[in-house]
Design an enzyme around this catalytic site. Sequence first.
Site, mmCIF file in Angstrom:
data_model
loop_
_atom_site.group_PDB
_atom_site.id
_atom_site.type_symbol
_atom_site.label_atom_id
_atom_site.label_comp_id
_atom_site.label_asym_id
_atom_site.label_seq_id
_atom_site.Cartn_x
_atom_site.Cartn_y
_atom_site.Cartn_z
ATOM 1 C CG HIS A 1 0.603 2.082 -3.021
ATOM 2 N ND1 HIS A 1 0.854 2.195 -4.246
ATOM 3 C CD2 HIS A 1 0.227 0.704 -2.601
ATOM 4 C CE1 HIS A 1 0.727 1.168 -4.877
ATOM 5 N NE2 HIS A 1 0.485 0.258 -3.938
ATOM 6 C CD GLU A 2 0.465 -0.752 0.904
ATOM 7 O OE1 GLU A 2 -0.614 -1.493 0.159
ATOM 8 O OE2 GLU A 2 1.351 -0.957 -0.115
ATOM 9 C CD GLN B 1 -1.008 -5.140 -2.858
ATOM 10 O OE1 GLN B 1 -0.626 -4.796 -1.598
ATOM 11 N NE2 GLN B 1 -0.297 -5.176 -3.983
ATOM 12 C CB CYS C 1 1.901 -1.767 -7.014
ATOM 13 S SG CYS C 1 0.602 -2.482 -6.171
ATOM 14 C CG LEU C 2 4.612 -5.998 -3.491
ATOM 15 C CD1 LEU C 2 4.618 -6.629 -2.317
ATOM 16 C CD2 LEU C 2 5.939 -6.520 -4.253
ATOM 17 C CG HIS D 1 -3.609 -1.703 -2.786
ATOM 18 N ND1 HIS D 1 -4.021 -1.993 -3.973
ATOM 19 C CD2 HIS D 1 -2.483 -1.493 -2.632
ATOM 20 C CE1 HIS D 1 -2.988 -2.156 -4.660
ATOM 21 N NE2 HIS D 1 -1.770 -1.862 -3.835
ATOM 22 N N GLY E 1 5.321 -2.574 1.647
ATOM 23 C CA GLY E 1 3.808 -2.680 1.831
ATOM 24 C C GLY E 1 3.003 -3.685 1.318
HETATM 25 NI NI NI Z 1 0.315 -1.710 -4.140
#
Ligand code: NI
Length: 166
Positions: A133-134, A53, A90-91, A137, A48
């Site tokens: 989660h997204e 991000q 998380c990236l 963000h 995701g």
């Molecule tokens: Ni993330």
Amino acid sequence: VIRSILKWPQDGRRLHEKSVPVPGDEFEDIKELVQDMFETMYDAGGIGLAGIQIGVALRIFVMDNHEQRVFVNPVITAFFGKKELKNEGCLSLPGIVEMVERHEEVDVEYQDHVTAAKKKIRLKGIEAQCAQHEIDHLDGITIPDKMSPLDRTRLASKLSKKGIGI
Ligand code: NI
């Protein structure tokens, strides 16, 4: 085009930015963005990725857990089941896994990225977790914001020891 991914804590201020809705007349302009988001996410090995991000503060995220999905202007309209602690990465926090409370199932209303048509989907398991989660963000919330101040400080020092922090 692979874009660079904002990282916590060094890009914390930008990751805290609240994303704004994609206006109805700008769906033509997000085609490249969606493509870049998928490429960037695959390159980084994630499932995701939210616009913010890669520094684009628009309410959009992509997901691929065996199926590509794009969510524009997503809203969670219903939660199902109890919240449970789940392992989450998380990236923007490469190499880190933390326990975060998430619902097992959610309904998400969103707009199709091509037609702008309103849609609704029920997501379960890892896809439900990813959507929660997204969407966090998009509201400027990353995993460390969900941790206690002490745990957050510990995480920041762990990341700086690995040489990818401040
Ligand atoms: Ni993330």
